[in-house]
Design a protein around this motif. Structure first.
Motif, PDB file in Angstrom:
ATOM      1  N   ALA A 313       0.826  -1.216   0.000  1.00 37.24           N
ATOM      2  CA  ALA A 313       0.000   0.000   0.000  1.00 37.24           C
ATOM      3  C   ALA A 313       0.859   1.263   0.000  1.00 37.24           C
ATOM      4  CB  ALA A 313      -0.924  -0.003   1.213  1.00 37.24           C
ATOM      5  N   ALA A 314       2.189   1.091   0.049  1.00 39.39           N
ATOM      6  CA  ALA A 314       3.123   2.225   0.062  1.00 39.39           C
ATOM      7  C   ALA A 314       2.812   3.198   1.195  1.00 39.39           C
ATOM      8  CB  ALA A 314       3.104   2.943  -1.287  1.00 39.39           C
ATOM      9  N   ILE A 315       2.533   2.653   2.359  1.00 40.30           N
ATOM     10  CA  ILE A 315       2.225   3.473   3.541  1.00 40.30           C
ATOM     11  C   ILE A 315       3.503   3.627   4.353  1.00 40.30           C
ATOM     12  CG2 ILE A 315       0.880   3.614   5.673  1.00 40.30           C
ATOM     13  CD1 ILE A 315      -1.281   1.938   4.293  1.00 40.30           C
ATOM     14  N   LYS A 316       3.973   4.842   4.467  1.00 38.03           N
ATOM     15  CA  LYS A 316       5.209   5.113   5.205  1.00 38.03           C
ATOM     16  C   LYS A 316       4.970   5.922   6.472  1.00 38.03           C
ATOM     17  CE  LYS A 316       7.972   5.041   0.962  1.00 38.03           C
ATOM     18  NZ  LYS A 316       8.340   3.629   1.187  1.00 38.03           N
ATOM     19  N   GLU A 317       3.796   6.513   6.579  1.00 38.83           N
ATOM     20  CA  GLU A 317       3.457   7.294   7.770  1.00 38.83           C
ATOM     21  C   GLU A 317       1.950   7.397   7.890  1.00 38.83           C
ATOM     22  OE1 GLU A 317       5.190  11.116   7.220  1.00 38.83           O
ATOM     23  OE2 GLU A 317       3.773  11.722   5.658  1.00 38.83           O
ATOM     24  N   GLY A 318       1.507   7.783   9.077  1.00 44.31           N
ATOM     25  CA  GLY A 318       0.077   7.962   9.292  1.00 44.31           C
ATOM     26  C   GLY A 318      -0.638   6.665   9.608  1.00 44.31           C
ATOM     27  N   PRO A 319      -1.957   6.633   9.361  1.00 47.42           N
ATOM     28  CA  PRO A 319      -2.761   5.454   9.715  1.00 47.42           C
ATOM     29  C   PRO A 319      -2.264   4.187   9.021  1.00 47.42           C
ATOM     30  CG  PRO A 319      -4.169   7.326   9.156  1.00 47.42           C
ATOM     31  CD  PRO A 319      -2.778   7.709   8.780  1.00 47.42           C
ATOM     32  N   VAL A 320      -2.272   3.089   9.752  1.00 53.64           N
ATOM     33  CA  VAL A 320      -1.838   1.809   9.194  1.00 53.64           C
ATOM     34  C   VAL A 320      -2.941   1.187   8.349  1.00 53.64           C
ATOM     35  CG1 VAL A 320      -1.223  -0.572   9.772  1.00 53.64           C
ATOM     36  CG2 VAL A 320      -0.145   1.329  10.995  1.00 53.64           C
ATOM     37  N   PHE A 321      -4.142   1.043   8.920  1.00 52.31           N
ATOM     38  CA  PHE A 321      -5.243   0.405   8.208  1.00 52.31           C
ATOM     39  C   PHE A 321      -6.174   1.477   7.645  1.00 52.31           C
ATOM     40  CE2 PHE A 321      -3.925  -2.881  11.303  1.00 52.31           C
ATOM     41  CZ  PHE A 321      -3.508  -3.821  10.379  1.00 52.31           C
ATOM     42  N   ARG A 322      -6.296   1.468   6.303  1.00 50.11           N
ATOM     43  CA  ARG A 322      -7.013   2.547   5.625  1.00 50.11           C
ATOM     44  C   ARG A 322      -8.135   2.011   4.750  1.00 50.11           C
ATOM     45  NH1 ARG A 322      -2.188   6.746   3.880  1.00 50.11           N
ATOM     46  NH2 ARG A 322      -0.928   6.512   5.770  1.00 50.11           N
ATOM     47  N   ARG A 323      -8.986   2.927   4.360  1.00 53.88           N
ATOM     48  CA  ARG A 323     -10.095   2.577   3.485  1.00 53.88           C
ATOM     49  C   ARG A 323      -9.574   2.252   2.089  1.00 53.88           C
ATOM     50  NH1 ARG A 323     -14.291   7.524   5.043  1.00 53.88           N
ATOM     51  NH2 ARG A 323     -13.953   7.440   7.297  1.00 53.88           N
ATOM     52  N   ILE A 324     -10.286   1.380   1.403  1.00 56.12           N
ATOM     53  CA  ILE A 324      -9.963   1.008   0.026  1.00 56.12           C
ATOM     54  C   ILE A 324     -11.228   1.157  -0.801  1.00 56.12           C
ATOM     55  CG2 ILE A 324      -9.183  -0.853  -1.492  1.00 56.12           C
ATOM     56  CD1 ILE A 324      -7.669  -2.019   0.891  1.00 56.12           C
ATOM     57  N   ASP A 325     -11.156   1.893  -1.921  1.00 53.05           N
ATOM     58  CA  ASP A 325     -12.363   2.088  -2.727  1.00 53.05           C
ATOM     59  C   ASP A 325     -12.618   0.869  -3.615  1.00 53.05           C
ATOM     60  OD1 ASP A 325     -10.768   2.258  -5.019  1.00 53.05           O
ATOM     61  OD2 ASP A 325     -10.742   4.447  -5.022  1.00 53.05           O
ATOM     62  N   GLN A 326     -13.689   0.932  -4.377  1.00 52.80           N
ATOM     63  CA  GLN A 326     -14.121  -0.222  -5.170  1.00 52.80           C
ATOM     64  C   GLN A 326     -13.150  -0.571  -6.290  1.00 52.80           C
ATOM     65  OE1 GLN A 326     -17.735   0.642  -7.407  1.00 52.80           O
ATOM     66  NE2 GLN A 326     -17.359   2.834  -7.218  1.00 52.80           N
ATOM     67  N   TRP A 327     -12.256   0.352  -6.616  1.00 56.68           N
ATOM     68  CA  TRP A 327     -11.266   0.095  -7.662  1.00 56.68           C
ATOM     69  C   TRP A 327      -9.918  -0.350  -7.082  1.00 56.68           C
ATOM     70  CZ3 TRP A 327     -14.281   4.625  -7.761  1.00 56.68           C
ATOM     71  CH2 TRP A 327     -15.327   4.591  -8.688  1.00 56.68           C
ATOM     72  N   GLY A 328      -9.860  -0.502  -5.758  1.00 58.60           N
ATOM     73  CA  GLY A 328      -8.638  -0.973  -5.128  1.00 58.60           C
ATOM     74  C   GLY A 328      -7.649   0.121  -4.770  1.00 58.60           C
ATOM     75  N   ASN A 329      -8.105   1.365  -4.800  1.00 64.73           N
ATOM     76  CA  ASN A 329      -7.230   2.478  -4.432  1.00 64.73           C
ATOM     77  C   ASN A 329      -7.239   2.665  -2.912  1.00 64.73           C
ATOM     78  OD1 ASN A 329      -6.672   3.214  -7.184  1.00 64.73           O
ATOM     79  ND2 ASN A 329      -8.743   4.074  -7.276  1.00 64.73           N
ATOM     80  N   VAL A 330      -6.055   2.809  -2.336  1.00 60.25           N
ATOM     81  CA  VAL A 330      -5.921   2.980  -0.891  1.00 60.25           C
ATOM     82  C   VAL A 330      -6.084   4.450  -0.541  1.00 60.25           C
ATOM     83  CG1 VAL A 330      -4.427   2.662   1.113  1.00 60.25           C
ATOM     84  CG2 VAL A 330      -4.379   0.993  -0.755  1.00 60.25           C
ATOM     85  N   ASP A 331      -7.007   4.750   0.344  1.00 55.88           N
ATOM     86  CA  ASP A 331      -7.302   6.117   0.758  1.00 55.88           C
ATOM     87  C   ASP A 331      -6.296   6.577   1.801  1.00 55.88           C
ATOM     88  OD1 ASP A 331      -8.565   8.535   1.343  1.00 55.88           O
ATOM     89  OD2 ASP A 331     -10.569   7.652   1.185  1.00 55.88           O
ATOM     90  N   ARG A 332      -6.243   7.869   2.026  1.00 60.62           N
ATOM     91  CA  ARG A 332      -5.395   8.414   3.092  1.00 60.62           C
ATOM     92  C   ARG A 332      -6.094   8.337   4.442  1.00 60.62           C
ATOM     93  NH1 ARG A 332      -1.157  11.589   1.694  1.00 60.62           N
ATOM     94  NH2 ARG A 332      -1.383  12.796   3.611  1.00 60.62           N
ATOM     95  N   ARG A 333      -7.424   8.209   4.416  1.00 58.81           N
ATOM     96  CA  ARG A 333      -8.185   8.205   5.654  1.00 58.81           C
ATOM     97  C   ARG A 333      -8.133   6.834   6.319  1.00 58.81           C
ATOM     98  NH1 ARG A 333     -13.892  10.030   3.486  1.00 58.81           N
ATOM     99  NH2 ARG A 333     -13.184   8.621   1.833  1.00 58.81           N
ATOM    100  N   PRO A 334      -8.107   6.813   7.660  1.00 62.00           N
ATOM    101  CA  PRO A 334      -8.060   5.519   8.363  1.00 62.00           C
ATOM    102  C   PRO A 334      -9.421   4.855   8.396  1.00 62.00           C
ATOM    103  CG  PRO A 334      -8.203   7.300   9.953  1.00 62.00           C
ATOM    104  CD  PRO A 334      -8.080   7.953   8.597  1.00 62.00           C
ATOM    105  N   LEU A 335      -9.431   3.559   8.659  1.00 61.57           N
ATOM    106  CA  LEU A 335     -10.676   2.869   8.936  1.00 61.57           C
ATOM    107  C   LEU A 335     -11.271   3.414  10.233  1.00 61.57           C
ATOM    108  CD1 LEU A 335      -9.722  -0.867   8.257  1.00 61.57           C
ATOM    109  CD2 LEU A 335     -11.087   0.616   6.779  1.00 61.57           C
TER     110      LEU A 335
END
Length: 412
Positions: A313-335
């Motif tokens: 998910a290329a997450i280097k900072e911020g929330p670990v577990f995030r929302r994923i849209d219907q196209w598989g894009n990882v959001d910046r917002r946390p679950l």
């Protein structure tokens, strides 16, 4: 036939007075809507704390003073979970008081109003069947249901009533006022009402998510889609880190993770294979504060799954577990904590399990149940689960021991 009323002239035509009254009412509605919009903007400032889906509803229920109190509590460092519960309880109290008394919630609340709250929420189902006026009035109940504030069909759970009374008391004190929440009459009423309601205590999750159940859930997310990688890491992390609460899982940040030196699969065998190890630093939780500097460990497969999720998910900072849209894009917002619960229920459904029997808290109870089944000493398990109450943690051990003992097997 010509008709006449106080607000309409002959033939139903509006009079000048009725037009003026209509304009005044429109101004009142506009002012009310404007205040709600203003409160919504104020609540948006608490975006990380208040539930997004209920923000419009809370904006209509809370007063300006209520919002100011919540902002003050947030500035004072009140925990996010506590503040979220206070906001929800305050919205319910405001709505209930308006419907039950026709007036806004008073500060401080008189003793009679607090006792009325108890009477409306803890009542005797048998008495209610005989006397429909017993308990919460039907019209108040209907309005609360219409506003989606009341869901239970019987008397409230005593724990819910006590929590809302505690929230009411806390908010009263933070306003610099003294309430009647310690009155002997209230304690007596609570004791008698709980006895009369005869409501059995419900577990947060009817069934524990033990290792065998967890394996079935992991089987549903064994694919390579990004959502599978996330859910696999989420379930393994939540369980193996001691059964973390859903709020703790949702609030986990990359900054809380520390890479540790690999550890041996068998600490007593120097030749056993090394396993990856992560340390998770927990801030303020339900039973700890940020000053406690509590941490738990993630070893082996759960650590590998979490690292893979962060990498893909290329997450280097911020929330670990995030929302994923219907196209598989990882959001910046946390679950959200609720999202964690919904993910577990969705995986239960995919595994052919009844989602109604499980909730995210089942990961927590399942961890201790599994530890008991494997003979792990209670103090060792509590170091990972961070339970503060030995009584609470021991209940899972006692249940496991009773199932394995001979006392319940006299006739088989």
């Amino acid at each position: 036939m010509l008709l006449f009323s106080a607000t309409h002239g002959f033939s139903g035509m509006p009079t000048r007075a009725s037009v003026a009254e209509s304009m005044i009412n429109k101004h009142r509605v506009a002012a009310s809507d404007s205040q709600a919009v203003h409160r919504r903007a104020e609540l948006d400032a608490l975006d990380a704390i208040l539930p997004f889906g209920r923000r419009d509803q809370l904006a209509g229920l809370l007063t300006d003073d209520d919002v100011a109190t919540l902002k003050h509590l947030a500035a004072e460092g009140m925990g996010e979970n506590t503040l979220r519960a206070l906001a929800s309880d305050l919205g319910y109290l405001e709505a209930w008081c308006r419907l039950a008394t026709g007036t806004p919630l008073p500060w401080p609340a008189p003793e009679a109003l607090i006792l009325k709250f108890v009477a409306h929420h803890l009542w005797d189902p048998v008495k209610r069947a005989e006397d429909p006026s017993h308990g919460m009035p039907a019209e108040v109940e209907a309005e609360l249901r219409a506003e989606r504030l009341l869901k239970t069909q019987g008397p409230h759970a005593p724990g819910t009533v006590r929590r809302r009374l505690t929230s009411w008391s806390i908010l009263t004190r933070w306003r610099g006022l003294t309430g009647a929440f310690g009155a002997p009459s209230l304690k007596s009423a609570l004791r008698l009402a709980v006895k009369a309601s005869n409501r059995p205590r419900q577990r947060k999750s009817r069934k524990a998510v033990t290792v065998d159940i967890l394996a079935q859930l992991l089987g549903t997310c064994a694919g390579e889609r990004v959502v599978d990688v996330r859910d696999r890491a989420l379930l393994l992390t939540a369980f193996a880190s001691g059964g973390r609460r859903r709020s703790e899982v949702a609030g986990l940040r990359v900054e809380d993770l520390v890479d540790e030196e690999p550890v041996r699969a068998d600490p007593a065998d120097k030749n056993s294979p090394p396993l990856p190890c992560l340390s998770i630093r927990l801030g303020r939780t339900k039973t700890t504060t940020r000053d406690d500097s509590e941490h738990v460990l993630l070893i082996g497969r759960p650590a590998s799954a979490l690292k893979r999720w962060l990498s893909e998910a290329a997450i280097k900072e911020g929330p670990v577990f995030r929302r994923i849209d219907q196209w598989g894009n990882v959001d910046r917002r946390p679950l959200t904590p609720q999202s964690v619960n919904l993910i577990l229920k969705r995986r239960c459904r995919q595994a052919g399990l009844d989602p109604a029997l499980f909730s995210a808290h089942g990961l927590r109870s399942g961890y201790l149940t599994e530890a008991a089944n494997r003979g792990i000493p209670l103090p060792e398990a509590m170091e990972q689960s961070l339970h503060k109450s030995v009584t609470q943690a021991a209940s899972y051990y006692n249940y496991a021991e009773r199932k394995q003992g001979r006392a319940a097997r006299l006739i088989v």
